[in-house]
Design a protein around this motif. Structure first.
Motif, PDB file in Angstrom:
ATOM      1  N   UNK A  50       0.841  -1.186   0.000  1.00 26.43           N
ATOM      2  CA  UNK A  50       0.000   0.000   0.000  1.00 26.43           C
ATOM      3  C   UNK A  50       0.877   1.238   0.000  1.00 26.43           C
ATOM      4  N   UNK A  51       0.434   2.269   0.703  1.00 22.66           N
ATOM      5  CA  UNK A  51       1.180   3.528   0.720  1.00 22.66           C
ATOM      6  C   UNK A  51       2.490   3.353   1.479  1.00 22.66           C
ATOM      7  N   UNK A  52       3.606   3.866   0.938  1.00 26.62           N
ATOM      8  CA  UNK A  52       4.883   3.796   1.660  1.00 26.62           C
ATOM      9  C   UNK A  52       4.838   4.620   2.945  1.00 26.62           C
ATOM     10  N   UNK A  53       5.698   4.265   3.874  1.00 27.34           N
ATOM     11  CA  UNK A  53       5.861   5.026   5.111  1.00 27.34           C
ATOM     12  C   UNK A  53       7.352   5.273   5.318  1.00 27.34           C
ATOM     13  N   UNK A  54       7.671   6.091   6.294  1.00 28.29           N
ATOM     14  CA  UNK A  54       9.076   6.361   6.590  1.00 28.29           C
ATOM     15  C   UNK A  54       9.821   5.101   7.017  1.00 28.29           C
ATOM     16  N   UNK A  55       9.090   4.110   7.531  1.00 24.73           N
ATOM     17  CA  UNK A  55       9.735   2.855   7.943  1.00 24.73           C
ATOM     18  C   UNK A  55      10.317   2.076   6.771  1.00 24.73           C
ATOM     19  N   UNK A  56       9.902   2.406   5.551  1.00 21.55           N
ATOM     20  CA  UNK A  56      10.426   1.711   4.376  1.00 21.55           C
ATOM     21  C   UNK A  56      11.801   2.223   3.957  1.00 21.55           C
ATOM     22  N   UNK A  57      12.321   3.256   4.666  1.00 23.26           N
ATOM     23  CA  UNK A  57      13.603   3.854   4.305  1.00 23.26           C
ATOM     24  C   UNK A  57      14.594   3.745   5.459  1.00 23.26           C
ATOM     25  N   UNK A  58      15.856   3.605   5.116  1.00 23.53           N
ATOM     26  CA  UNK A  58      16.954   3.700   6.077  1.00 23.53           C
ATOM     27  C   UNK A  58      17.857   4.864   5.668  1.00 23.53           C
ATOM     28  N   UNK A  59      18.294   5.640   6.631  1.00 27.04           N
ATOM     29  CA  UNK A  59      19.247   6.719   6.389  1.00 27.04           C
ATOM     30  C   UNK A  59      20.562   6.301   7.035  1.00 27.04           C
ATOM     31  N   UNK A  60      21.602   6.151   6.218  1.00 24.65           N
ATOM     32  CA  UNK A  60      22.851   5.548   6.678  1.00 24.65           C
ATOM     33  C   UNK A  60      24.014   6.489   6.371  1.00 24.65           C
ATOM     34  N   UNK A  61      24.885   6.701   7.358  1.00 32.00           N
ATOM     35  CA  UNK A  61      26.110   7.471   7.152  1.00 32.00           C
ATOM     36  C   UNK A  61      27.268   6.512   6.885  1.00 32.00           C
TER      37      UNK A  61
END
Length: 334
Positions: free
Chosen positions: A16-27
């Motif tokens: 369904x609709x994406x959420x912020x949980x579908x992304x990882x921000x990595x340094x």
């Protein structure tokens, strides 16, 4: 130069609709260019509706993003280190390795841009893929002719806004657009020169389109699908041409939508309905730039950008794009 780079990775596939949980921000550490490569510090990246399809594993016209890997997309950046004579430090380039602060590219993967001809951001929008999409869809797919009545759905977006203006500049009889807010409707008419526009949330699309184009439509540029496509079929004149670019209304559905209920009209009206991908029309790029770049420079063709500051805000910018929060091209300034 900073020793830390930032990447936005696909953490999981949305249902369904994406959420912020579908992304990882990595340094991570800033990558180093190898022989024949250059390191680019990205300045702006593009977020686009087609990226929703790449988040899924379904077979499509482009490979899906890989879970755990950096996502891809258009970006403009500055070469900061180079091991090739074809790209020198200070060069501004357009490439396809967005969703990260730094990218390693070869000369074949990067196109130098002239920021003196237009602002660099324009090469991600009105003079880039979205502008070419509008041009190819209107001129090549829909076979636009002067005196056509043209209907554009999603008309306040990056593609739709260019379609409507190009049609007017090239002699359309009437240009009608749909959008999702009263402010966007005002923008289409007052700023971009559309003859009529309506908010699709105000009532049935078919009724509003029939009122806005009482003599019917000859061209439909589809960015939305669903109810808009059904309405366009209802208002289509005989031998109308449809360029189907996108169907953002169905991207987040978990079940296939019902087809337009009036498909039978395609026969009697002899409609030409054709889907297209901009990647099939890069042969038009030189002609497109020759025609459209002067219109952008002169101010005859206007363009809007919604710019979000900070790469870490790219996932939210993408979600906002899918919800229609942008006017014109959605960009993230790294």
């Amino acid at each position: 130069m900073s020793t830390t780079a930032t990447e936005i990775r696909l953490a999981s596939r949305p249902h369904g609709a994406p959420t912020l949980d579908n992304f990882d921000i990595v340094d991570v550490e800033v990558p180093r260019p190898g022989e024949g490569q250059a390191l680019v510090r990205n300045l702006e990246i593009s977020v686009d509706p087609y990226m929703r399809g790449r988040m899924s594993s379904a077979k499509s016209y482009v490979p899906p993003y890989e879970v755990g890997k950096v996502m891809l997309g258009g970006a403009v950046g500055e070469v900061v280190e180079s091991n090739t004579d074809a790209l020198r430090p200070g060069d501004l380039v357009l490439h396809g390795f967005g969703w990260r602060s730094h990218a390693v590219v070869t000369p074949e993967q990067a196109t130098k841009i002239n920021a003196g001809a237009a602002p660099r951001e324009a090469y991600l929008g009105v003079l880039g893929m979205t502008g070419l999409t509008a041009y190819a869809g209107l001129m090549e797919i829909a076979q636009f002719r002067p005196d056509d009545t043209v209907f554009v759905s999603g008309a306040a977006g990056a593609v739709g806004s260019v379609v409507g203006q190009l049609a007017k500049l090239k002699g359309a009889n009437r240009v009608v657009g749909s959008a999702g807010s009263a402010e966007k409707v005002r923008h289409l008419i007052d700023d971009l020169g559309f003859d009529a526009a309506f908010n699709y949330k105000d009532g049935p699309v078919a009724e509003q389109l029939a009122q806005a184009a009482p003599e019917g439509i000859d061209v439909y540029f589809d960015n939305v699908g669903g109810e808009h496509l059904e309405a366009a079929i209802a208002s289509a004149n005989v031998h109308a041409r449809f360029a189907v670019c996108g169907m953002i209304s169905i991207y987040n559905l978990t079940e296939p939508p019902a087809a337009p209920r009036n498909l039978g009209q395609i026969i009697g009206k002899r409609l030409a309905i054709r889907g297209f991908l901009v990647s099939d029309h890069y042969d038009l790029q030189a002609k497109f730039l020759d025609e459209v770049a002067p219109l952008v420079r002169s101010g005859e063709l206007k363009y809007e950008e919604t710019i979000v500051e900070g790469l870490r805000n790219a996932p939210q910018a993408f979600l906002d794009l899918l919800a229609g929060a942008n006017t014109g091209k959605m960009l993230v300034r790294v």
